[in-house]
Design an enzyme around this catalytic site. Sequence first.
Site, PDB file in Angstrom:
ATOM      1  N   CYS A   2      52.923  32.898  46.528  1.00 24.88           N
ATOM      2  CA  CYS A   2      53.890  32.657  47.597  1.00 24.88           C
ATOM      3  C   CYS A   2      53.152  32.532  48.929  1.00 24.88           C
ATOM      4  O   CYS A   2      52.119  33.141  49.134  1.00 24.88           O
ATOM      5  CB  CYS A   2      54.930  33.745  47.738  1.00 24.88           C
ATOM      6  SG  CYS A   2      55.977  33.962  46.306  1.00 24.88           S
ATOM      7  N   ARG A  27      47.455  29.083  47.008  1.00 27.30           N
ATOM      8  CA  ARG A  27      47.926  30.390  46.553  1.00 27.30           C
ATOM      9  C   ARG A  27      48.793  30.275  45.293  1.00 27.30           C
ATOM     10  O   ARG A  27      49.023  31.271  44.620  1.00 27.30           O
ATOM     11  CB  ARG A  27      48.740  31.058  47.667  1.00 27.30           C
ATOM     12  CG  ARG A  27      47.914  31.377  48.898  1.00 27.30           C
ATOM     13  CD  ARG A  27      48.788  31.799  50.043  1.00 27.30           C
ATOM     14  NE  ARG A  27      49.465  33.053  49.799  1.00 27.30           N
ATOM     15  CZ  ARG A  27      48.954  34.250  50.044  1.00 27.30           C
ATOM     16  NH1 ARG A  27      47.747  34.356  50.543  1.00 27.30           N
ATOM     17  NH2 ARG A  27      49.637  35.338  49.812  1.00 27.30           N
ATOM     18  N   TRP A  75      56.460  31.311  44.305  1.00 25.48           N
ATOM     19  CA  TRP A  75      55.929  31.434  42.942  1.00 25.48           C
ATOM     20  C   TRP A  75      56.921  32.329  42.225  1.00 25.48           C
ATOM     21  O   TRP A  75      57.050  33.508  42.548  1.00 25.48           O
ATOM     22  CB  TRP A  75      54.534  32.063  43.005  1.00 25.48           C
ATOM     23  CG  TRP A  75      53.795  32.077  41.708  1.00 25.48           C
ATOM     24  CD1 TRP A  75      53.030  31.074  41.190  1.00 25.48           C
ATOM     25  CD2 TRP A  75      53.708  33.167  40.777  1.00 25.48           C
ATOM     26  NE1 TRP A  75      52.487  31.463  39.988  1.00 25.48           N
ATOM     27  CE2 TRP A  75      52.886  32.747  39.714  1.00 25.48           C
ATOM     28  CE3 TRP A  75      54.251  34.443  40.739  1.00 25.48           C
ATOM     29  CZ2 TRP A  75      52.594  33.555  38.626  1.00 25.48           C
ATOM     30  CZ3 TRP A  75      53.965  35.255  39.652  1.00 25.48           C
ATOM     31  CH2 TRP A  75      53.141  34.808  38.609  1.00 25.48           C
ATOM     32  N   ASN A 101      57.639  37.267  50.554  1.00 22.80           N
ATOM     33  CA  ASN A 101      56.639  37.367  49.482  1.00 22.80           C
ATOM     34  C   ASN A 101      56.708  38.779  48.929  1.00 22.80           C
ATOM     35  O   ASN A 101      56.804  39.731  49.699  1.00 22.80           O
ATOM     36  CB  ASN A 101      55.218  37.167  50.020  1.00 22.80           C
ATOM     37  CG  ASN A 101      54.981  35.757  50.510  1.00 22.80           C
ATOM     38  OD1 ASN A 101      55.835  34.902  50.373  1.00 22.80           O
ATOM     39  ND2 ASN A 101      53.825  35.538  51.105  1.00 22.80           N
ATOM     40  N   GLY A 102      56.579  38.927  47.622  1.00 21.43           N
ATOM     41  CA  GLY A 102      56.587  40.264  47.021  1.00 21.43           C
ATOM     42  C   GLY A 102      57.761  40.419  46.083  1.00 21.43           C
ATOM     43  O   GLY A 102      58.363  39.432  45.641  1.00 21.43           O
ATOM     44  N   GLU A 481      34.170  35.221  30.754  1.00 20.75           N
ATOM     45  CA  GLU A 481      34.477  34.466  31.972  1.00 20.75           C
ATOM     46  C   GLU A 481      34.539  32.959  31.669  1.00 20.75           C
ATOM     47  O   GLU A 481      35.409  32.244  32.172  1.00 20.75           O
ATOM     48  CB  GLU A 481      33.428  34.783  33.050  1.00 20.75           C
ATOM     49  CG  GLU A 481      33.547  34.000  34.348  1.00 20.75           C
ATOM     50  CD  GLU A 481      34.885  34.152  35.061  1.00 20.75           C
ATOM     51  OE1 GLU A 481      35.709  34.982  34.662  1.00 20.75           O
ATOM     52  OE2 GLU A 481      35.129  33.392  36.018  1.00 20.75           O
ATOM     53  N   LYS A 485      37.757  30.480  32.375  1.00 19.44           N
ATOM     54  CA  LYS A 485      37.689  29.269  33.205  1.00 19.44           C
ATOM     55  C   LYS A 485      38.267  28.089  32.445  1.00 19.44           C
ATOM     56  O   LYS A 485      39.058  27.324  32.980  1.00 19.44           O
ATOM     57  CB  LYS A 485      36.240  28.946  33.599  1.00 19.44           C
ATOM     58  CG  LYS A 485      35.606  29.814  34.643  1.00 19.44           C
ATOM     59  CD  LYS A 485      36.120  29.600  36.042  1.00 19.44           C
ATOM     60  CE  LYS A 485      37.249  30.521  36.362  1.00 19.44           C
ATOM     61  NZ  LYS A 485      36.945  31.845  36.815  1.00 19.44           N
ATOM     62  N   GLU A 488      42.164  28.414  31.913  1.00 15.11           N
ATOM     63  CA  GLU A 488      43.049  28.428  33.074  1.00 15.11           C
ATOM     64  C   GLU A 488      43.175  27.073  33.767  1.00 15.11           C
ATOM     65  O   GLU A 488      44.211  26.782  34.346  1.00 15.11           O
ATOM     66  CB  GLU A 488      42.683  29.547  34.066  1.00 15.11           C
ATOM     67  CG  GLU A 488      41.480  29.310  34.957  1.00 15.11           C
ATOM     68  CD  GLU A 488      41.315  30.424  36.010  1.00 15.11           C
ATOM     69  OE1 GLU A 488      40.166  30.789  36.274  1.00 15.11           O
ATOM     70  OE2 GLU A 488      42.310  30.910  36.568  1.00 15.11           O
ATOM     71  N   HIS A 504      33.907  40.079  11.570  1.00 22.61           N
ATOM     72  CA  HIS A 504      34.941  41.085  11.315  1.00 22.61           C
ATOM     73  C   HIS A 504      36.346  40.487  11.400  1.00 22.61           C
ATOM     74  O   HIS A 504      37.315  41.228  11.535  1.00 22.61           O
ATOM     75  CB  HIS A 504      34.782  42.262  12.281  1.00 22.61           C
ATOM     76  CG  HIS A 504      33.469  42.962  12.095  1.00 22.61           C
ATOM     77  ND1 HIS A 504      33.192  43.725  10.985  1.00 22.61           N
ATOM     78  CD2 HIS A 504      32.343  42.967  12.844  1.00 22.61           C
ATOM     79  CE1 HIS A 504      31.954  44.192  11.067  1.00 22.61           C
ATOM     80  NE2 HIS A 504      31.413  43.738  12.188  1.00 22.61           N
ATOM     81  N   LYS A 602      46.610  32.111  43.451  1.00 26.45           N
ATOM     82  CA  LYS A 602      45.284  32.550  43.874  1.00 26.45           C
ATOM     83  C   LYS A 602      45.246  34.048  44.102  1.00 26.45           C
ATOM     84  O   LYS A 602      44.322  34.728  43.696  1.00 26.45           O
ATOM     85  CB  LYS A 602      44.877  31.809  45.151  1.00 26.45           C
ATOM     86  CG  LYS A 602      43.506  32.183  45.691  1.00 26.45           C
ATOM     87  CD  LYS A 602      42.413  31.715  44.758  1.00 26.45           C
ATOM     88  CE  LYS A 602      41.029  32.102  45.199  1.00 26.45           C
ATOM     89  NZ  LYS A 602      40.072  32.050  44.073  1.00 26.45           N
TER      90      LYS A 602
HETATM   91  C1  AGP Z   1      40.149  33.665  37.987  1.00 25.77           C
HETATM   92  O1  AGP Z   1      39.732  32.376  38.034  1.00 25.77           O
HETATM   93  C2  AGP Z   1      41.462  33.975  38.545  1.00 25.77           C
HETATM   94  N1  AGP Z   1      41.790  33.316  39.703  1.00 25.77           N
HETATM   95  C3  AGP Z   1      41.883  35.439  38.483  1.00 25.77           C
HETATM   96  O2  AGP Z   1      41.548  35.937  37.236  1.00 25.77           O
HETATM   97  C4  AGP Z   1      41.379  36.387  39.586  1.00 25.77           C
HETATM   98  O3  AGP Z   1      40.024  36.652  39.440  1.00 25.77           O
HETATM   99  C5  AGP Z   1      42.216  37.669  39.529  1.00 25.77           C
HETATM  100  O4  AGP Z   1      43.554  37.359  39.774  1.00 25.77           O
HETATM  101  C6  AGP Z   1      41.734  38.732  40.493  1.00 25.77           C
HETATM  102  O5  AGP Z   1      41.800  38.293  41.817  1.00 25.77           O
HETATM  103  P1  AGP Z   1      41.074  39.073  42.973  1.00 25.77           P
HETATM  104  O6  AGP Z   1      39.605  38.984  42.719  1.00 25.77           O
HETATM  105  O7  AGP Z   1      41.490  38.382  44.229  1.00 25.77           O
HETATM  106  O8  AGP Z   1      41.530  40.494  42.909  1.00 25.77           O
END
Ligand code: AGP
Length: 607
Positions: A2, A27, A75, A101-102, A481, A485, A488, A504, A602
Amino acid sequence: MCGIVGYTGPRPVLPLLIGGLRKLEYRGYDSAGVALQTGVELVVAKAVGRLSCLEERVAGIPGDGFLAGMGHTRWATHGRPSDINAHPHGDCRGRFAVAHNGIIENYRSLRERLRGSGHHFSSETDTEVIPHLIEEAYRGDLASAVRSVAGLLRGSFALVAMAASEPGLLVAVRKDSPLIVGLGDGENFLASDIPAILEYTKSCYILDDGELVVADQRCVEVQDLTGRVRHKPVFQVPWDVAVAERGGYPHFMLKEIHEQPQAVRETLRDRIKEGELALDEFGLDGDAARALRRLHLVGCGTAYHACLVGKYLIEKLARLAVEVDLASEFRYRDPMVETGSLLVAVSQSGETADTLAALREGKRQGARTVAISNVMGSSITREAGSVFYTRAGLEQAVASTKAYVTQLVALMLLAVDLGAKRGTVPEAERAELIEAIQKLPELAEEVLKLAPAIDNLARQVAQWEDAFFIGRGLDYAVALEGQLKLKEISYIHAEAYAAGELKHGTLALIVERIPVIALATQPPVLDKMISNITEVRARGGRIIAVCSNEEELAPYADDLILLPACHPLLMPVLAVMPLQLLAYYAAVHLGCDVDKPRNLAKSVTVE
Ligand code: AGP
């Protein structure tokens, strides 16, 4: 997650709000809206979808002639993405507008009560209770009404309100969701984040929880929730508009991947002086480091993956027990945090609600706390006992890249420092590690030269429906990681496994041509890794190996991504980069919206 933009002043309000929202697109959002104040009434327009849909919707509204306004990108949390559920929301008679927001946790009971006293709701959102509550509380003074409503709300909120009867006035309040006030000359701004206002001012107030702002074009007053005035320091934003733009790259993500050598360089600046670590920011002198018996690392998503690397390094170099938790799980598992242990919260944005809550839980149980964050003045940095800032610069793509590698660097520095102070890393090894850390920016530049070759490989990746990532030790953390990537941003189903775990259960999924990305950068487990790779090949799996040892791996790989030689403990910084590029190019080949992947935000400021 948001975005809010508010403006009061003489500029054409509508284009300013839309421009500000565009700067907050990173965001994450699924609908958008604006409310504009004519001096007599409020004009509201909203549209589900991208900002271009809102632009079409407002095409008939003149850009200027308004005294103030607010814009919002939503969002969805409560209620699906739709025109009606988009913000701003209003009361029964359209006299008030609110963008929020929230999450309002007690919205159900508030809505029932309001309904009982005759209020009509048009959306499914939690937010809509706020303008109705303002309608009830309003006695000709918006600030007092918002103040009393804030006292009724449970949950998290950054909200902005306008009243049709108070021309040019914006009132905002914050709790657990970021909000800043941009200070102009004859105009003032409100926003969720700095990029939205950077074109107009670099001076701002960063609001704290429980602060309320009353702003018109001439003046800004910050108050606490009892109405007492608070005198806040003005924060000067240290970067400019050019930093916030794409700088010739087609996407922020690609720009940010290529900024990694510089981000690492910046993060190291002044922290290694003449071969010695200078890490006062962690707030640990020799006695404190030696006294530590346990360390907790908490984070979400990519930051959690950085924590896994941190655990490995700290346990190895400092012989200190490290527990890593997903921040979203930490406080709900009744964690045991000994008084005097150290909790390190890792968060790019410094605003992730779960990480903030984990930090608070650690504090509650008596831990010393440190934040590793990229955003100055963010909530987590303000609540932690000490702060180590990564200096990745503004990261705008939802997929974290340069923030991740700088988190790795921060944790590497912490591990070496703790090891030195606790006497578990011999002097020669410490010097060797520090020298190797200083070479990382150059080595990262070398790795990024692989981009064209990886782009080629990504054409095949784009055809895949599934992918597996495997590795051992540090490589396993990087594999996690890499798979995040890929899924996502390209939406290709991907999973990561500790290579020894395949047999396993997951080996059952390895059939002819199933792609497996095998990370093999760790000499102590290279033989074991090769055995795991051969297990995959024996079932017809297709191997892309990421390694620095061509001779050993070439016989087993269908494709090889060759990294420069580097200290094995630092390899995660280099090994992740081809995986970021692979995900990026695959997403581009698939026509995905790389910087704004579906359903993601974000900065995740709700639980
Ligand atoms: C990763 O590409 C994501 N955007 C997400 O996993 C992100 O790292 C996570 O939401 C944590 O965000 P932060 O580091 O701002 O706390």
